[in-house]
Scaffold this active site. Sequence first.
Site, PDB file in Angstrom:
ATOM      1  N   ARG A  68      -9.106  10.131  -0.720  1.00 26.21           N
ATOM      2  CA  ARG A  68      -8.695  11.018   0.371  1.00 26.21           C
ATOM      3  C   ARG A  68      -8.471  12.422  -0.185  1.00 26.21           C
ATOM      4  NH1 ARG A  68      -4.588   7.039   3.601  1.00 26.21           N
ATOM      5  NH2 ARG A  68      -4.477   5.971   1.611  1.00 26.21           N
ATOM      6  N   THR A  89     -10.701  -7.276   8.962  1.00 24.01           N
ATOM      7  CA  THR A  89      -9.279  -7.020   8.676  1.00 24.01           C
ATOM      8  C   THR A  89      -8.589  -6.442   9.914  1.00 24.01           C
ATOM      9  OG1 THR A  89      -9.639  -6.740   6.310  1.00 24.01           O
ATOM     10  CG2 THR A  89      -7.702  -5.651   7.232  1.00 24.01           C
ATOM     11  N   TYR A 110     -14.249   1.274  10.581  1.00 21.74           N
ATOM     12  CA  TYR A 110     -12.821   1.609  10.629  1.00 21.74           C
ATOM     13  C   TYR A 110     -12.425   2.049  12.041  1.00 21.74           C
ATOM     14  CZ  TYR A 110      -8.417   3.865   9.217  1.00 21.74           C
ATOM     15  OH  TYR A 110      -7.101   4.235   9.092  1.00 21.74           O
ATOM     16  N   GLY A 135      -0.797 -13.243  17.560  1.00 17.37           N
ATOM     17  CA  GLY A 135      -0.550 -14.673  17.784  1.00 17.37           C
ATOM     18  C   GLY A 135       0.809 -15.070  17.236  1.00 17.37           C
ATOM     19  N   GLY A 162       0.822  -1.215   0.000  1.00 16.77           N
ATOM     20  CA  GLY A 162       0.000   0.000   0.000  1.00 16.77           C
ATOM     21  C   GLY A 162       0.853   1.260   0.000  1.00 16.77           C
ATOM     22  N   PHE A 163       0.192   2.375   0.206  1.00 20.80           N
ATOM     23  CA  PHE A 163       0.864   3.676   0.195  1.00 20.80           C
ATOM     24  C   PHE A 163       1.969   3.739   1.277  1.00 20.80           C
ATOM     25  CE2 PHE A 163       0.083   7.991   2.344  1.00 20.80           C
ATOM     26  CZ  PHE A 163       1.158   8.602   1.718  1.00 20.80           C
ATOM     27  N   PHE A 215      -5.987  -5.289  -2.045  1.00 18.43           N
ATOM     28  CA  PHE A 215      -7.286  -4.613  -2.115  1.00 18.43           C
ATOM     29  C   PHE A 215      -7.080  -3.147  -2.526  1.00 18.43           C
ATOM     30  CE2 PHE A 215     -10.801  -2.369   0.338  1.00 18.43           C
ATOM     31  CZ  PHE A 215     -11.693  -2.470  -0.711  1.00 18.43           C
ATOM     32  N   LYS A 246       3.573 -13.632  19.410  1.00 16.26           N
ATOM     33  CA  LYS A 246       3.699 -14.404  20.664  1.00 16.26           C
ATOM     34  C   LYS A 246       4.506 -15.680  20.410  1.00 16.26           C
ATOM     35  CE  LYS A 246       0.792 -16.830  23.961  1.00 16.26           C
ATOM     36  NZ  LYS A 246      -0.556 -17.386  24.161  1.00 16.26           N
ATOM     37  N   LYS A 256     -10.246  -0.248  14.566  1.00 18.28           N
ATOM     38  CA  LYS A 256      -8.907   0.158  15.025  1.00 18.28           C
ATOM     39  C   LYS A 256      -8.857   0.253  16.544  1.00 18.28           C
ATOM     40  CE  LYS A 256      -6.535   0.936  11.149  1.00 18.28           C
ATOM     41  NZ  LYS A 256      -5.214   0.362  10.859  1.00 18.28           N
TER      42      LYS A 256
HETATM   43  P1  NAD Z   1      -3.483   1.793   1.817  1.00 15.81           P
HETATM   44  O1  NAD Z   1      -4.924   1.500   1.543  1.00 15.81           O
HETATM   45  O2  NAD Z   1      -2.671   2.362   0.722  1.00 15.81           O
HETATM   46  O3  NAD Z   1      -2.727   0.496   2.337  1.00 15.81           O
HETATM   47  C1  NAD Z   1      -3.357  -0.570   2.984  1.00 15.81           C
HETATM   48  C2  NAD Z   1      -2.727  -1.859   2.467  1.00 15.81           C
HETATM   49  O4  NAD Z   1      -3.322  -2.962   3.159  1.00 15.81           O
HETATM   50  C3  NAD Z   1      -3.006  -2.081   0.970  1.00 15.81           C
HETATM   51  O5  NAD Z   1      -1.847  -2.528   0.344  1.00 15.81           O
HETATM   52  C4  NAD Z   1      -4.101  -3.151   0.970  1.00 15.81           C
HETATM   53  O6  NAD Z   1      -4.115  -3.921  -0.214  1.00 15.81           O
HETATM   54  C5  NAD Z   1      -3.706  -3.952   2.195  1.00 15.81           C
HETATM   55  N1  NAD Z   1      -4.829  -4.696   2.785  1.00 15.81           N
HETATM   56  C6  NAD Z   1      -6.081  -4.254   3.054  1.00 15.81           C
HETATM   57  N2  NAD Z   1      -6.824  -5.235   3.586  1.00 15.81           N
HETATM   58  C7  NAD Z   1      -6.006  -6.343   3.667  1.00 15.81           C
HETATM   59  C8  NAD Z   1      -6.196  -7.663   4.117  1.00 15.81           C
HETATM   60  N3  NAD Z   1      -7.385  -8.080   4.607  1.00 15.81           N
HETATM   61  N4  NAD Z   1      -5.153  -8.520   4.046  1.00 15.81           N
HETATM   62  C9  NAD Z   1      -3.951  -8.128   3.536  1.00 15.81           C
HETATM   63  N5  NAD Z   1      -3.721  -6.875   3.075  1.00 15.81           N
HETATM   64  C10 NAD Z   1      -4.743  -5.992   3.155  1.00 15.81           C
HETATM   65  O7  NAD Z   1      -3.476   2.749   3.106  1.00 15.81           O
HETATM   66  P2  NAD Z   1      -2.262   3.469   3.833  1.00 15.81           P
HETATM   67  O8  NAD Z   1      -2.531   4.910   3.839  1.00 15.81           O
HETATM   68  O9  NAD Z   1      -0.966   2.967   3.329  1.00 15.81           O
HETATM   69  O10 NAD Z   1      -2.484   2.957   5.341  1.00 15.81           O
HETATM   70  C11 NAD Z   1      -1.680   1.938   5.914  1.00 15.81           C
HETATM   71  C12 NAD Z   1      -2.104   1.733   7.365  1.00 15.81           C
HETATM   72  O11 NAD Z   1      -1.949   2.953   8.091  1.00 15.81           O
HETATM   73  C13 NAD Z   1      -3.572   1.325   7.524  1.00 15.81           C
HETATM   74  O12 NAD Z   1      -3.679   0.383   8.553  1.00 15.81           O
HETATM   75  C14 NAD Z   1      -4.250   2.618   7.930  1.00 15.81           C
HETATM   76  O13 NAD Z   1      -5.386   2.381   8.710  1.00 15.81           O
HETATM   77  C15 NAD Z   1      -3.162   3.313   8.716  1.00 15.81           C
HETATM   78  N6  NAD Z   1      -3.349   4.766   8.714  1.00 15.81           N
HETATM   79  C16 NAD Z   1      -3.034   5.507   7.607  1.00 15.81           C
HETATM   80  C17 NAD Z   1      -3.250   6.870   7.638  1.00 15.81           C
HETATM   81  C18 NAD Z   1      -2.888   7.761   6.469  1.00 15.81           C
HETATM   82  O14 NAD Z   1      -3.153   8.953   6.537  1.00 15.81           O
HETATM   83  N7  NAD Z   1      -2.293   7.292   5.407  1.00 15.81           N
HETATM   84  C19 NAD Z   1      -3.793   7.484   8.770  1.00 15.81           C
HETATM   85  C20 NAD Z   1      -4.115   6.689   9.863  1.00 15.81           C
HETATM   86  C21 NAD Z   1      -3.875   5.328   9.833  1.00 15.81           C
HETATM   87  N1  UDP Z   2     -12.755  15.985   1.779  1.00 18.35           N
HETATM   88  C1  UDP Z   2     -13.129  16.985   0.908  1.00 18.35           C
HETATM   89  N2  UDP Z   2     -13.087  16.716  -0.421  1.00 18.35           N
HETATM   90  C2  UDP Z   2     -12.678  15.519  -0.929  1.00 18.35           C
HETATM   91  C3  UDP Z   2     -12.279  14.502  -0.022  1.00 18.35           C
HETATM   92  C4  UDP Z   2     -12.355  14.783   1.336  1.00 18.35           C
HETATM   93  O1  UDP Z   2     -13.496  18.101   1.314  1.00 18.35           O
HETATM   94  O2  UDP Z   2     -12.656  15.366  -2.166  1.00 18.35           O
HETATM   95  C5  UDP Z   2     -12.778  16.297   3.234  1.00 18.35           C
HETATM   96  C6  UDP Z   2     -13.436  15.233   4.111  1.00 18.35           C
HETATM   97  O3  UDP Z   2     -14.826  15.467   4.203  1.00 18.35           O
HETATM   98  C7  UDP Z   2     -12.717  15.448   5.430  1.00 18.35           C
HETATM   99  C8  UDP Z   2     -11.299  15.877   5.009  1.00 18.35           C
HETATM  100  O4  UDP Z   2     -11.421  16.328   3.663  1.00 18.35           O
HETATM  101  O5  UDP Z   2     -13.319  16.498   6.148  1.00 18.35           O
HETATM  102  C9  UDP Z   2     -10.277  14.759   5.084  1.00 18.35           C
HETATM  103  O6  UDP Z   2     -10.799  13.652   4.383  1.00 18.35           O
HETATM  104  P1  UDP Z   2      -9.975  12.323   4.129  1.00 18.35           P
HETATM  105  O7  UDP Z   2     -10.918  11.354   3.508  1.00 18.35           O
HETATM  106  O8  UDP Z   2      -8.723  12.636   3.407  1.00 18.35           O
HETATM  107  O9  UDP Z   2      -9.537  11.851   5.594  1.00 18.35           O
HETATM  108  P2  UDP Z   2     -10.317  11.666   6.989  1.00 18.35           P
HETATM  109  O10 UDP Z   2     -11.702  12.219   6.897  1.00 18.35           O
HETATM  110  O11 UDP Z   2     -10.315  10.192   7.212  1.00 18.35           O
HETATM  111  O12 UDP Z   2      -9.482  12.429   7.943  1.00 18.35           O
END
Ligand code: NAD
Ligand code: UDP
Length: 311
Positions: free
Chosen positions: A184, A90, A143, A100, A10-11, A34, A103, A147
């Site tokens: 996002r 997930t 979500y 697990g 992922g990202f 996904f 551990k 979490k």
């Molecule tokens: P993302 O969607 O790009 O990455 C998530 C990755 O998890 C993807 O590669 C997806 O394919 C994989 N994945 C999803 N469900 C899965 C499953 N059941 N089994 C195996 N792989 C699975 O999102 P991201 O921004 O890279 O976020 C990564 C983590 O950081 C997430 O847990 C997210 O909740 C957390 N997080 C991110 C942000 C942010 O701003 N980027 C903020 C808060 C928390």
């Molecule tokens: N948002 C927006 N325009 C968009 C996408 C999101 O104004 O095209 C707003 C959204 O309603 C939220 C904020 O931007 O208030 C951040 O949204 P994001 O989905 O990036 O993250 P989160 O809400 O999970 O913090």
Amino acid sequence: MRVLITGGAGFLGSHLCDRLIEQGHEVICLDNFFTGRKANIQHLVGNPRFELVRHDVIEPFKFEVDRIYNLACPASPPHYQYNPIKTMKTSVLGAINCLGLAKRVKARVFQASTSEVYGDPVIHPQVESYWGNVNPIGLRSCYDEGKRCAETLFFDYYRENGVDIRVIRIFNTYGPRMLADDGRVVSNFIVQAIQGRDLTIYGDGSQTRSFCYVDDLIAGFMGFMEQEKIVGPMNLGNPGEFTMLQLAEVILKKVGGKSKISYMPLPSDDPKQRQPDISLAKQTMGWEPKVQLEAGIEKTIEYFKKALSGT
Ligand code: NAD
Ligand code: UDP
């Protein structure tokens, strides 16, 4: 060390794979693709210290590893709401399976938790001791509560089984390798501006978020994983707080072009404000973000210009 990263394609996960490989570690990247993409880690395939495993974290897995970073979970609201029951599985089953494994093999295990555990916060900025204001039955609950449950599991395995945990609460992070259709706000606005479409502000644009550039966050992940002082939870994010209207203006100015702003309905339970208190991260490991919003947005615009033109 041998390091397992769930959600490694992922990202955030793909940037973490890069940094760990650069440091000489072995990396096992586990992902069900996904929201992740092979393109994010394609450059690592063929490296003898990198392995890619297609697997879903809701099914158990076994690897002999020293460290586990649990990042698997869609992070963007449209993606995590696409199949909310799967999102909850997930977070919860993924946490149980990582814990697990940790551990059994005595690995240290890291949970990518989120500022969403604070919900629509009434304490501002958010400190780790705040318990949050979360709707348990809304569209974002799969979500947020998933979490929160994962954090509970981490601390129960820590107290009951002595598992070596680290729990981070991530605030909105952006940068290269976000999906163009991720949903996002930063990727939406940048892609819309590059394509000359209007920027979609949800609500009146007065809600705030604090945006961290990906490189700063990943440095924080790795610093926190290897420090011995505390297990968390610890906030990681950039305390610079902006309204969505301010963010739109920065992006319009940087991209140029003829896009305007269009207003759309605010999604339900959208938090009104969010800003991390990062005192704990500063005190514990001297961490604070280095990349300010305008610089990070410029790098992200550069990435999307290339990605959208297919170069
Ligand atoms: P993302 O969607 O790009 O990455 C998530 C990755 O998890 C993807 O590669 C997806 O394919 C994989 N994945 C999803 N469900 C899965 C499953 N059941 N089994 C195996 N792989 C699975 O999102 P991201 O921004 O890279 O976020 C990564 C983590 O950081 C997430 O847990 C997210 O909740 C957390 N997080 C991110 C942000 C942010 O701003 N980027 C903020 C808060 C928390
Ligand atoms: N948002 C927006 N325009 C968009 C996408 C999101 O104004 O095209 C707003 C959204 O309603 C939220 C904020 O931007 O208030 C951040 O949204 P994001 O989905 O990036 O993250 P989160 O809400 O999970 O913090």
